[in-house]
Design an enzyme around this catalytic site. Structure first.
Site, short mmCIF file in Angstrom:
data_model
loop_
_atom_site.label_atom_id
_atom_site.label_comp_id
_atom_site.label_asym_id
_atom_site.label_seq_id
_atom_site.Cartn_x
_atom_site.Cartn_y
_atom_site.Cartn_z
NE ARG A 1 -42.05 8.73 17.73
CZ ARG A 1 -42.34 7.77 18.32
NH1 ARG A 1 -43.78 7.77 18.00
NH2 ARG A 1 -41.88 6.67 18.32
CE LYS B 1 -28.51 27.38 11.00
NZ LYS B 1 -27.18 27.81 10.61
CD GLU C 1 -26.11 37.82 13.77
OE1 GLU C 1 -26.06 37.64 12.94
OE2 GLU C 1 -25.19 37.27 14.28
CE LYS D 1 -32.29 33.04 10.14
NZ LYS D 1 -31.60 32.43 11.48
CD GLU E 1 -25.74 27.14 7.65
OE1 GLU E 1 -26.46 26.63 8.36
OE2 GLU E 1 -24.28 26.79 7.90
NE ARG F 1 -30.38 29.13 8.26
CZ ARG F 1 -31.57 28.52 8.83
NH1 ARG F 1 -32.38 27.96 8.31
NH2 ARG F 1 -31.46 28.56 9.77
CG ASN G 1 -22.81 30.86 8.86
OD1 ASN G 1 -23.80 30.95 9.65
ND2 ASN G 1 -22.55 29.75 8.24
CG HIS H 1 -21.69 33.33 12.24
ND1 HIS H 1 -22.15 34.93 11.81
CD2 HIS H 1 -22.32 33.46 13.32
CE1 HIS H 1 -23.17 35.40 12.23
NE2 HIS H 1 -23.80 34.45 12.93
CG HIS I 1 -18.57 30.66 16.11
ND1 HIS I 1 -18.97 29.40 14.45
CD2 HIS I 1 -19.60 31.23 16.67
CE1 HIS I 1 -20.43 30.03 15.39
NE2 HIS I 1 -21.04 30.56 16.40
CG HIS J 1 -22.79 33.91 18.69
ND1 HIS J 1 -22.61 33.69 18.15
CD2 HIS J 1 -23.71 35.43 17.52
CE1 HIS J 1 -23.09 33.75 16.71
NE2 HIS J 1 -23.67 34.54 16.15
#
Ligand code: GLY
Length: 377
Positions: free
Chosen positions: A130, A152, A194, A235, A245, A249, A253, A256, A260, A274
């Protein structure tokens, strides 16, 4: 872009998240200090290093030696390199290995690798007992400026990428910029997209600095540290404002949504990495913004020129091979960000360093833009 170039001492960026705050330590040859940093942070703890086979070949021995020199007991769990390791099967393997190594709540997991290892190890840490704390030791430029910061963690599902995961912040990030010396140039370039993203989305002075200094960032030395530190600071500030987000946040993206779609169309393969997809996506987002009269055409041209100068794809025709038709690309765009009554959410820009979240883009406008871009090959 505020800090001057620095040499010597590591640069420390704090991610201000109250009880979950942590430092990102950035500098050359920091790996040797990993054991001492962990011993100071968590005296008496054991460590499990999660890494992949490629990174293990380059950096595992040095990481283990650094831990042992500081009296920190460690075991290594090595997974195959590549996106396919972000799977339920590999998650089970890593969790089992952590339990077999008797990693307890007070111990630490060290994620030694790029984005895949960071996501997998972080998620294994949050679900094992946990929640075992973890330290990120990112070994790619993309991981040093993006995926290792902000908590993330995720694996992929048959329904899509990163769909099973958790927000779970690390307790420390150690970004040794010398580890980037062994990266293939294409991977470094992809990570640089990035870095440029932080200038394009919120810091025009940093973008101007990158235009003048990007070759030094690629070459290594203080310019590289500076670029990574500015990126991490940007960041960290966004994550501190909007950890989960729900607002700001989303700015991260930028590029993206278009990106994507192309990445998915390329099957998340080496055809389009990426970061390359992000560069292409940011170019399209700036062009689309200019088309909507949000920014001067010159700003879009400047953004695209810089990414192209750094060797990144900025036009659909820069990526070899075919693409699905406009229907297929629109399906992929709709999968990435839900369409609500024909409206899409996009990160657009009012200028260099002036990105914003636009939740009301007409899907028909995007469709017309994509049709034009796909046919201009
Ligand atoms: N990579 C985007 C984020 O961390 O939110």
């Amino acid at each position: 872009m505020t800090a001057p170039l620095r040499t010597g001492d590591p640069i420390v960026v704090n991610v201000a998240l109250g009880a979950r705050a942590y430092d990102i330590v950035i500098g050359r040859n920091l790996l040797a200090s990993l054991g001492a940093r962990i011993a100071a942070l968590r005296p008496g703890c054991k460590v499990a290093i999660v890494t992949d086979e490629t990174v293990a070949r380059h950096h595992l021995a040095a990481s283990e030696a650094a831990l042992k020199a500081a009296g920190v007991a460690c075991e290594a769990v090595t997974v195959p390199a590549g996106e396919s390791s972000k799977s339920f099967r590999m998650l089970e393997r890593v969790c089992d290995a952590l339990l077999r190594a008797r990693i307890e709540r007070g111990d630490l997991v060290v994620a030694l690798g790029g984005g895949v290892v960071g996501d997998l190890a972080g998620f294994a840490a949050v679900v094992t007992r946990r929640g075992v704390d973890y330290v990120q030791v990112p070994t790619s430029l993309l991981a040093q400026v993006d995926s290792s910061v902000g908590g993330k963690t995720a694996i992929n599902s048959s329904h899509g990428k990163n769909l099973v995961g958790a927000f779970y912040q690390p307790v420390l990030v150690v970004a040794d910029t010398a580890l980037l010396d062994t990266l293939p140039p294409r991977e470094f370039r992809a990570g640089y997209a990035e870095v440029a993203k932080y200038g394009l989305l919120g810091d025009s002075a940093f973008f101007a600095w990158l235009e003048a200094n990007w070759r030094d960032v690629f070459a290594g030395g203080p310019a590289r540290e500076h670029a990574i530190a500015v990126s991490c600071r940007a960041k960290a500030a966004i994550v501190a404002r909007d950890e989960r987000e729900t607002g700001d946040r989303m700015l991260l993206n930028l590029g993206h949504t278009f990106g994507h779609a192309f990445e998915a169309a390329a099957g998340f393969s080496d055809r389009l990495l990426h970061g390359e997809a992000v560069a292409l996506g940011m170019s399209l987002a700036f062009e689309f913004s200019a088309r909507r009269g949000l920014l001067p055409k010159d700003d879009a041209a400047r953004a695209i020129a810089h990414l192209a100068a750094a060797g990144l794809p900025t036009h659909v025709s820069d990526v070899p091979g075919g693409w699905p038709g406009v229907d297929g690309m629109m399906d992929l765009i709709a999968q990435d960000k839900k369409v609500s009554r024909g409206r899409l959410t996009f990160i657009l820009a009012r200028g260099i360093g002036r990105a914003f979240v636009e939740r009301d883009v007409d899907a028909a406008d995007v469709r017309a833009f994509m049709a034009e871009k796909l046919s201009a090959r």
